[in-house]
Write a protein that holds these residues in place. Sequence first.
Motif, PDB file in Angstrom:
ATOM      1  N   GLN A  93    -102.672  57.255  58.522  1.00 47.46           N
ATOM      2  CA  GLN A  93    -104.123  57.201  58.458  1.00 47.46           C
ATOM      3  C   GLN A  93    -104.758  58.296  59.316  1.00 47.46           C
ATOM      4  O   GLN A  93    -105.634  59.026  58.884  1.00 47.46           O
ATOM      5  CB  GLN A  93    -104.576  55.814  58.924  1.00 47.46           C
ATOM      6  N   LYS A  94    -104.241  58.447  60.532  1.00 46.67           N
ATOM      7  CA  LYS A  94    -104.821  59.426  61.458  1.00 46.67           C
ATOM      8  C   LYS A  94    -104.654  60.850  60.922  1.00 46.67           C
ATOM      9  O   LYS A  94    -105.570  61.663  60.967  1.00 46.67           O
ATOM     10  CB  LYS A  94    -104.141  59.333  62.828  1.00 46.67           C
ATOM     11  N   LEU A  95    -103.455  61.100  60.405  1.00 50.55           N
ATOM     12  CA  LEU A  95    -103.164  62.448  59.924  1.00 50.55           C
ATOM     13  C   LEU A  95    -104.068  62.784  58.738  1.00 50.55           C
ATOM     14  O   LEU A  95    -104.694  63.847  58.694  1.00 50.55           O
ATOM     15  CB  LEU A  95    -101.685  62.507  59.507  1.00 50.55           C
ATOM     16  N   LEU A  96    -104.148  61.851  57.792  1.00 45.40           N
ATOM     17  CA  LEU A  96    -104.957  62.117  56.604  1.00 45.40           C
ATOM     18  C   LEU A  96    -106.423  62.279  56.984  1.00 45.40           C
ATOM     19  O   LEU A  96    -107.122  63.122  56.424  1.00 45.40           O
ATOM     20  CB  LEU A  96    -104.797  60.981  55.588  1.00 45.40           C
ATOM     21  N   GLU A  97    -106.850  61.500  57.951  1.00 46.98           N
ATOM     22  CA  GLU A  97    -108.235  61.635  58.371  1.00 46.98           C
ATOM     23  C   GLU A  97    -108.521  63.038  58.893  1.00 46.98           C
ATOM     24  O   GLU A  97    -109.552  63.632  58.595  1.00 46.98           O
ATOM     25  CB  GLU A  97    -108.550  60.616  59.468  1.00 46.98           C
ATOM     26  N   LYS A  98    -107.567  63.555  59.663  1.00 41.21           N
ATOM     27  CA  LYS A  98    -107.766  64.911  60.200  1.00 41.21           C
ATOM     28  C   LYS A  98    -107.861  65.910  59.063  1.00 41.21           C
ATOM     29  O   LYS A  98    -108.734  66.787  59.048  1.00 41.21           O
ATOM     30  CB  LYS A  98    -106.594  65.299  61.110  1.00 41.21           C
TER      31      LYS A  98
END
Lengths: 250, 744
Positions: B248-253
């Motif tokens: 989730q964090k990676l895709l958000e970035k």
Amino acid sequence: MYKLGRGNRDKVQQFMTITGASEKVALQALKASDWHLEGAFDFFYSQPQISAVNTRHLEDIFNRYKEPDADMIMVEGISQLCNDLQVDPQDIVMLVISWHMKAATMCEFTRQEFIGGLQSIGVDSIEKFRAKLPSLRAEIKDDNKFREIYNFAFTWAREKGQKSLSLETAIGMWQLLFAERNWPLLDHWCQFLQVRHNKAISRDTWAQLLEFVKSIDPQLSNYDDEGAWPYLIDEFVEYLTENGLVQRTK
Amino acid sequence: MAGQERRTIDLEEGWAFMQKGITKLKNILEGKPEPQFSSEDYMMLYTTIYNMCTQKPPHDYSQQLYDKYRESFEEYITSMVLPSLREKHDEFMLRELVQRWSNHKVMVRWLSRFFHYLDRYFISRRSLTPLKEVGLTCFRELIYQEIKGQVKDAVIALIDKEREGEQIDRALLKNVLDIFVEIGLGQMDCYENDFEDFLLKDTTEYYSVKAQSWILEDSCPDYMIKAEECLKREKERVGHYLHISSEQKLLEKVQNELLAQYATPLLEKEHSGCSALLRDDKVEDLSRMYRLFSKITRGLEPISNMFKTHVTNEGTALVKQAEDSASSKKPEKKDMVGMQEQVFVWKIIELHDKYVAYVTDCFQGHTLFHKALKEAFEVFCNKGVSGSSSAELLATFCDNILKKGCSEKLSDEAIEDALEKVVRLLAYISDKDLFAEFYRKKLARRLLFDKSANDEHERSILTKLKQQCGGQFTSKMEGMVTDLTVARDHQTKFEEFVAGHPELNPGIDLAVTVLTTGFWPSYKTFDINLPAEMVKCVEVFKEFYQTRTKHRKLTWIYSLGTCNINAKFDAKPIELIVTTYQAALLLLFNGVDRLSYSEIVTQLNLSDDDVVRLLHSLSCAKYKILNKEPANRSISPNDVFEFNSKFTDRMRRIKIPLPPVDEKKKVVEDVDKDRRYAIDASIVRIMKSRKVMGHQQLVAECVEQLSRMFKPDFKAIKKRIEDLITRDYLERDKDNANMYKYLA
């Protein structure tokens, strides 16, 4: 006439014994002082005429002006009265007098209205009455009295049996009343009514116009278009801005 | 040993023995030739520890052994592991680390077994760190802390390589990253603080650079394809070697860098942005746009706004087009809603179909887009074309489809479909009451003049309207349709009645449709002087109706009647189909040959307007049944009329139309009046329950209540409020003119 508690009734009695005034006067004084006897005496004695008025004189005055075949003073009697008082019938002071008399209709005084009115003004002769005129005229300057007189004028001036005031009369009354107030938009208002409206004026519009005159500055900067102002006043504001009569500043 | 006094083992001796075992283990780990541990070896080692810990003080060496346990790891790590790691770099270092970690875990496993007895009593009693944890902590303190930075850099370098398309050893990365997880001993903070944060930062930088150049070089669709691909890859990356919590964090970035940061320039790209895609119907790209931006907070808003603008523009263009063609039409036909308007409604329906499909397919039925579509249609659907409101246009459209001989040959299914769609368009019209009134007028004409093509369609559209606008909306219309069914039944009964009473037979076939006053539009009734023949008919029917019911009053609306009369012309008799008014006028000429205008007016007892219209239709239009003096095309009060016995036509039966009066104004007036009542009722309803209410609030609630039928004008509401004040339903608060009070 009034339902009084025992305490209040006692006060009325007391007041009447001490001052020798009528029950009506007693009630008036007590009410004015919120049922404090001391206050009522002050009220009573600060207006010495109240007691001094002699009803007999008042009857005489009324009879002098009344219609021969009716127990009322009508147009002729009034113009006679104006004559004796040396005022123009169109003078605003006549409105103030009518207000004191609680007259139901323009150009008409019933016996009760007339005599009651003179009593409340506190005069029992034409000379005293005439002498009283300047102070009556000054009542217009008082904001609260003006509001009462203004609202009284609506009921007083309208035709019998009508709910609203005919435009012509309304304009006449406004010109009379607001001449005292120097409302700068008065002419625009009258002109607007004749051009755009041309219908009778409702009590609500009448009452709200005074609020408008009092609270809205002539640049209309504090006018709220979304507010509850009567439709006609909204239209007036629109008319003023549309025709460039007022540059609205917001 | 039982019962026998055990020999005390002192520390040196015992430890020397343990040391041997530990060295053997190290050798095995280092890959030196060494036989495996036998269970006997293991037993011996365990027993030694057991003995050393169970001796009476001062020979209980538990504490010493616990310390030695740790020292063994520390010694091994500083002498063997660290040097070998320090001499390696990058990928090789990573491989070494993975190897060392797995060795270390083996070592921990074995040593903790040898020293297991400590765990069971000494450690648990004193709440010390358990053996296994001590072992792992040694690795963390001595190795991990020293090289975590290098490891992280090496890993991220590899990930960046892979992003650029190079092949990398994913299994290696997976193993390295597992260390970050495992070293946390159940906590994720090592992975998060020592690796993930840096990865996210790197990712941000990486894509920020990419986006900067792509946004300049690529068209909007190309950019979106790239972005979607990147997101897909990053997601796969998580699957391959990152911890699942990073997804989730990676895709958000990535979304933030590629999409959120550049949303405006991307969506507004001049020749390929959202508007261009809408213009060119790039459905696939729009779907992609939706997919990408739906994941971004408030990402869809600009798209839905552009969608709304686009649809509004398209619709407004249609309105303008219709307006233009209407104004280029011949002036005398302007008042009639004609073909152009019909075409216009079709186009609007088409437009609606198209963009509904967009909303459901491209934009997956997202509420934001439903709303945008609704708002867009509300804009231009309420504009109206050349003086006809859209409510009227839709009502006329329905009429054209539902009436007999409609110009468009449609199959039953097509009609159903079209009706369905019109009803859906109606949802966008704010003046639904106006539609209802026009619709009722037209429905009345269809029903009364037998122009309705299909009963089923009539009922079907009423069902649809009912579903959409509620039962109140259609109750009158339904009543009208029912009236007509009842009327047919009545007619048969009437015919039976006449057959049963031959003495009453008026000699003319008469059909009467009895309608319920409230359901139908109001019609003007005139006391026309009917010819004697007709009066007799009316009387007979009245008598019949008396037998049916006693409590109803019949009002005759002759203006809606039609008559078939035989006219004996010199050449041949012709059957004329005329209105009752026309017939009454023509029958006047049975008695005399010539009549002046004023004679006709007095004999018929009709208004001038009506008489002029009648005479015009009979003497100035296509069929000249009457001759007029002077013979011109307009009727004036001094004209004289005469039966034209020379008239003939190739048909045996002709219909002489009477142009209908334009009822638009009346409909609008009626609706206005109804609205006043509706607003009054709404205000009183609200005030009755609230007693005291502020102006704005009252207006808002009133609009809300009425919006299902029409959009009341603020001014209209204000007027009604004032009227209610005058009528003493409300009063203003004495101190606050903005507040109203309800007067019961």
